[in-house]
Design an enzyme around this catalytic site. Structure first.
Site, PDB file in Angstrom:
ATOM      1  N   HIS A   1       7.281  -5.935  10.969  1.00  0.00           N
ATOM      2  CA  HIS A   1       6.457  -4.874  11.089  1.00  0.00           C
ATOM      3  C   HIS A   1       6.139  -4.276  12.462  1.00  0.00           C
ATOM      4  O   HIS A   1       4.945  -4.247  12.612  1.00  0.00           O
ATOM      5  CB  HIS A   1       5.303  -5.024  10.064  1.00  0.00           C
ATOM      6  CG  HIS A   1       4.513  -3.348   9.692  1.00  0.00           C
ATOM      7  ND1 HIS A   1       3.566  -3.097  10.497  1.00  0.00           N
ATOM      8  CD2 HIS A   1       4.992  -2.519   8.718  1.00  0.00           C
ATOM      9  CE1 HIS A   1       3.474  -1.833  10.081  1.00  0.00           C
ATOM     10  NE2 HIS A   1       4.121  -1.433   8.899  1.00  0.00           N
TER      11      HIS A   1
ATOM     12  N   ASP B   1       0.116  -4.782   7.720  1.00  0.00           N
ATOM     13  CA  ASP B   1      -0.799  -3.732   7.759  1.00  0.00           C
ATOM     14  C   ASP B   1      -2.066  -4.267   7.180  1.00  0.00           C
ATOM     15  O   ASP B   1      -2.976  -3.930   6.258  1.00  0.00           O
ATOM     16  CB  ASP B   1      -0.628  -2.540   6.782  1.00  0.00           C
ATOM     17  CG  ASP B   1       0.570  -1.625   7.266  1.00  0.00           C
ATOM     18  OD1 ASP B   1       1.697  -2.586   7.759  1.00  0.00           O
ATOM     19  OD2 ASP B   1       0.945  -0.443   7.155  1.00  0.00           O
TER      20      ASP B   1
ATOM     21  N   HIS C   1       0.791  -1.313  -0.157  1.00  0.00           N
ATOM     22  CA  HIS C   1      -0.043  -0.193   0.080  1.00  0.00           C
ATOM     23  C   HIS C   1       0.797   1.157   0.002  1.00  0.00           C
ATOM     24  O   HIS C   1       2.154   1.250  -0.043  1.00  0.00           O
ATOM     25  CB  HIS C   1      -0.813  -0.006   1.144  1.00  0.00           C
ATOM     26  CG  HIS C   1      -0.370   0.015   2.629  1.00  0.00           C
ATOM     27  ND1 HIS C   1       0.595  -1.007   3.036  1.00  0.00           N
ATOM     28  CD2 HIS C   1      -0.240   1.040   3.757  1.00  0.00           C
ATOM     29  CE1 HIS C   1       0.932  -0.659   4.395  1.00  0.00           C
ATOM     30  NE2 HIS C   1       0.371   0.492   4.548  1.00  0.00           N
TER      31      HIS C   1
ATOM     32  N   HIS D   1       1.368   3.900   2.250  1.00  0.00           N
ATOM     33  CA  HIS D   1       1.789   4.542   3.600  1.00  0.00           C
ATOM     34  C   HIS D   1       3.105   4.536   3.343  1.00  0.00           C
ATOM     35  O   HIS D   1       3.990   3.850   2.711  1.00  0.00           O
ATOM     36  CB  HIS D   1       1.358   3.747   4.728  1.00  0.00           C
ATOM     37  CG  HIS D   1      -0.030   4.006   5.034  1.00  0.00           C
ATOM     38  ND1 HIS D   1      -0.699   3.365   5.935  1.00  0.00           N
ATOM     39  CD2 HIS D   1      -0.984   5.156   4.920  1.00  0.00           C
ATOM     40  CE1 HIS D   1      -2.082   3.508   6.147  1.00  0.00           C
ATOM     41  NE2 HIS D   1      -2.164   4.822   5.333  1.00  0.00           N
TER      42      HIS D   1
ATOM     43  N   HIS E   1      -6.794  -3.010   5.419  1.00  0.00           N
ATOM     44  CA  HIS E   1      -6.402  -1.995   5.993  1.00  0.00           C
ATOM     45  C   HIS E   1      -7.227  -0.804   5.950  1.00  0.00           C
ATOM     46  O   HIS E   1      -8.386  -0.621   5.345  1.00  0.00           O
ATOM     47  CB  HIS E   1      -4.876  -1.914   5.754  1.00  0.00           C
ATOM     48  CG  HIS E   1      -3.997  -0.916   6.170  1.00  0.00           C
ATOM     49  ND1 HIS E   1      -3.986  -0.776   7.769  1.00  0.00           N
ATOM     50  CD2 HIS E   1      -3.047  -0.012   5.953  1.00  0.00           C
ATOM     51  CE1 HIS E   1      -3.172  -0.131   8.170  1.00  0.00           C
ATOM     52  NE2 HIS E   1      -2.505   0.535   7.131  1.00  0.00           N
TER      53      HIS E   1
ATOM     54  N   ASP F   1       5.779   4.424   5.147  1.00  0.00           N
ATOM     55  CA  ASP F   1       6.798   3.330   5.771  1.00  0.00           C
ATOM     56  C   ASP F   1       6.812   2.270   4.815  1.00  0.00           C
ATOM     57  O   ASP F   1       7.922   1.459   5.165  1.00  0.00           O
ATOM     58  CB  ASP F   1       6.380   2.900   7.234  1.00  0.00           C
ATOM     59  CG  ASP F   1       4.979   2.428   7.156  1.00  0.00           C
ATOM     60  OD1 ASP F   1       4.295   2.650   6.376  1.00  0.00           O
ATOM     61  OD2 ASP F   1       4.746   1.739   8.290  1.00  0.00           O
ATOM     62  N   HIS F   2       6.044   2.203   3.967  1.00  0.00           N
ATOM     63  CA  HIS F   2       6.208   1.068   2.696  1.00  0.00           C
ATOM     64  C   HIS F   2       6.586   1.639   1.349  1.00  0.00           C
ATOM     65  O   HIS F   2       6.952   0.803   0.593  1.00  0.00           O
ATOM     66  CB  HIS F   2       4.921   0.616   2.634  1.00  0.00           C
ATOM     67  CG  HIS F   2       4.711  -0.254   3.914  1.00  0.00           C
ATOM     68  ND1 HIS F   2       4.580  -1.570   4.101  1.00  0.00           N
ATOM     69  CD2 HIS F   2       3.886   0.558   5.231  1.00  0.00           C
ATOM     70  CE1 HIS F   2       3.963  -1.842   5.210  1.00  0.00           C
ATOM     71  NE2 HIS F   2       3.683  -1.009   5.874  1.00  0.00           N
TER      72      HIS F   2
END
Length: 307
Positions: free
Chosen positions: A265, A206, A61, A63, A138, A65-66
Site C-alpha cells: 500500500h 490504512d 474499508h 475507500h 483510520h 482504492d480498496h
C-alpha cells in the site's frame, strides 16, 4: 499449505507498474480475497489465478482504492459461470455500499451475502480455517484480518489400541467428532496428540499503529502491513492522514514477534520502496518490500516453505 499473493501493492491511485490494494489467499480448494481495488481482476489474470473459486471477499474499508474493483470482479465471476454463493465481509454499511456498486452489475448468476462487522473483533469460521477481523485506526471504520489455520495433533495409534477403540471410529475421532457407544463416550482427546503449530497470516492497511494489530499479528508466519511512506520525514503526514510509515510497520512486526513482514500500500509518490529497506531492517530484519504479484506458499513447520 496456504498460498498468498499480493495482487496489488498501490495506494490511492493505480500506476502503470502498480495495481491497487488486493491480496488473495488459497487454501484447500478455497480462496479468500482481501480488498478489491481498481484493476484487481487484471492483476489476477496477470498472475494466472482465477476468480471463480473465491469463497469470500473481505474489505478493510470503503475507500475507492480498496473496493472500486468490485463491480468488474463480480461481472468476471458471473462470466466464468459461477453459481455458488459469495460472502462479502466488511465494516457496517457494507450492504448499502455493495448495492450502490451493483447498479452497474445488477444481474449475477450467484447470490451475494453481506456480513457487516460492528464489534471491535469478529471471528468467521470456515471448513479448516477461520478469519479474525479486528478494528484498526483510520479516518473511516476500518478492519484488519488474520487468516488462521489450526492444526490438530497426530493420531495416537497406540492409545487407540490400548483403549480398545474400534477402528471404525478412528477417522471420525480424528475429525473432532464426539461419539456415543452405549454407555461410553469417545472424545478426540482420547486418541489425538497435542495440537501442532498451524499457519497465520495477518493483513492490515490504512491505519495508525494500534495495539489491536500487535495482538492479532502475534507470532504470525507472515505479517502484511501498509507502508504508505518510506521517507523518514513523512511521519507527520502519516499521522495527519491516518497511515503508517515503513518504520512504524517494522516496529509493529517487532512487537508482534512475527516471522516475516511484507510492506504494501505504497503512496503514488513512492517510486522505489527498496531504497528505504536498509533502515527498516535495522528495526525488523525480516522485512521485505513487495511488488505486485509477490507470492509465497506457507507450509506447516515440518514442511518446506516455497516462494
Amino acid at each position: 499449505m496456504l498460498d498468498i499473493c499480493l495482487l496489488g501493492t498501490g495506494g490511492m491511485m493505480p500506476l502503470p507498474y502498480r495495481w491497487l490494494t488486493s491480496m488473495m489467499a488459497r487454501y484447500n480448494g478455497q480462496s479468500i480475497l482481501i480488498d478489491c481495488g481498481e484493476g484487481t481482476q487484471i492483476a489476477m489474470k496477470e498472475k494466472g489465478w482465477s476468480p471463480k473459486p473465491i469463497d469470500v471477499i473481505c474489505f478493510t474499508h470503503f475507500h475507492a482504492d480498496h473496493i472500486s474493483g468490485l463491480p468488474g470482479m463480480l461481472l468476471t465471476m458471473g462470466n466464468a459461470e459461477r453459481t455458488e454463493p459469495l460472502l462479502l465481509v466488511g465494516p457496517k454499511g457494507l450492504a448499502k455500499v455493495v448495492a450502490s456498486l451493483r447498479i452497474i452489475a445488477p444481474e449475477l448468476p450467484f447470490v451475494i451475502d453481506c456480513l457487516e462487522l460492528t464489534e471491535s473483533e469478529h471471528i468467521i469460521r470456515f471448513d479448516g480455517f477461520r478469519i479474525e477481523a479486528f478494528k484498526v485506526n483510520h479516518n473511516v471504520p476500518c478492519y484488519g484480518y488474520s487468516i488462521v489455520i489450526e492444526r490438530n495433533g497426530k493420531f495416537q495409534l497406540d492409545k487407540a489400541m490400548a483403549l480398545g477403540i474400534d477402528k471404525k471410529y478412528w477417522n471420525r475421532l480424528q475429525h473432532g467428532e464426539i461419539i456415543q457407544v452405549g454407555d461410553t463416550t469417545l472424545v478426540p482427546e482420547m486418541v489425538m496428540g497435542e495440537k501442532r503449530k498451524g499457519i497465520k497470516v495477518t493483513y492490515c492497511t490504512d491505519t495508525r499503529p494500534t495495539e489491536s494489530i500487535v495482538k492479532h499479528a502475534e507470532n504470525a508466519d507472515l505479517f502484511i502491513c501498509e507502508g504508505m511512506y518510506g521517507e523518514p520525514d513523512k511521519l507527520s503526514k502519516a499521522k495527519e492522514n491516518k497511515h503508517m510509515t515503513f518504520y512504524e510497520a517494522a516496529e509493529l512486526a517487532r512487537k508482534a514477534d512475527v516471522q516475516r513482514m511484507w510492506l504494501t500500500h505504497y503512496s503514488p509518490s513512492l517510486n522505489r520502496p527498496d531504497e528505504f529497506l536498509p533502515l527498516v531492517k535495522k528495526i525488523f530484519p525480516a522485512a521485505e518490500t513487495c511488488r505486485d504479484g509477490k507470492t509465497i506458499e506457507l507450509a506447516f513447520e515440518d514442511e518446506e516453505i516455497k516462494e
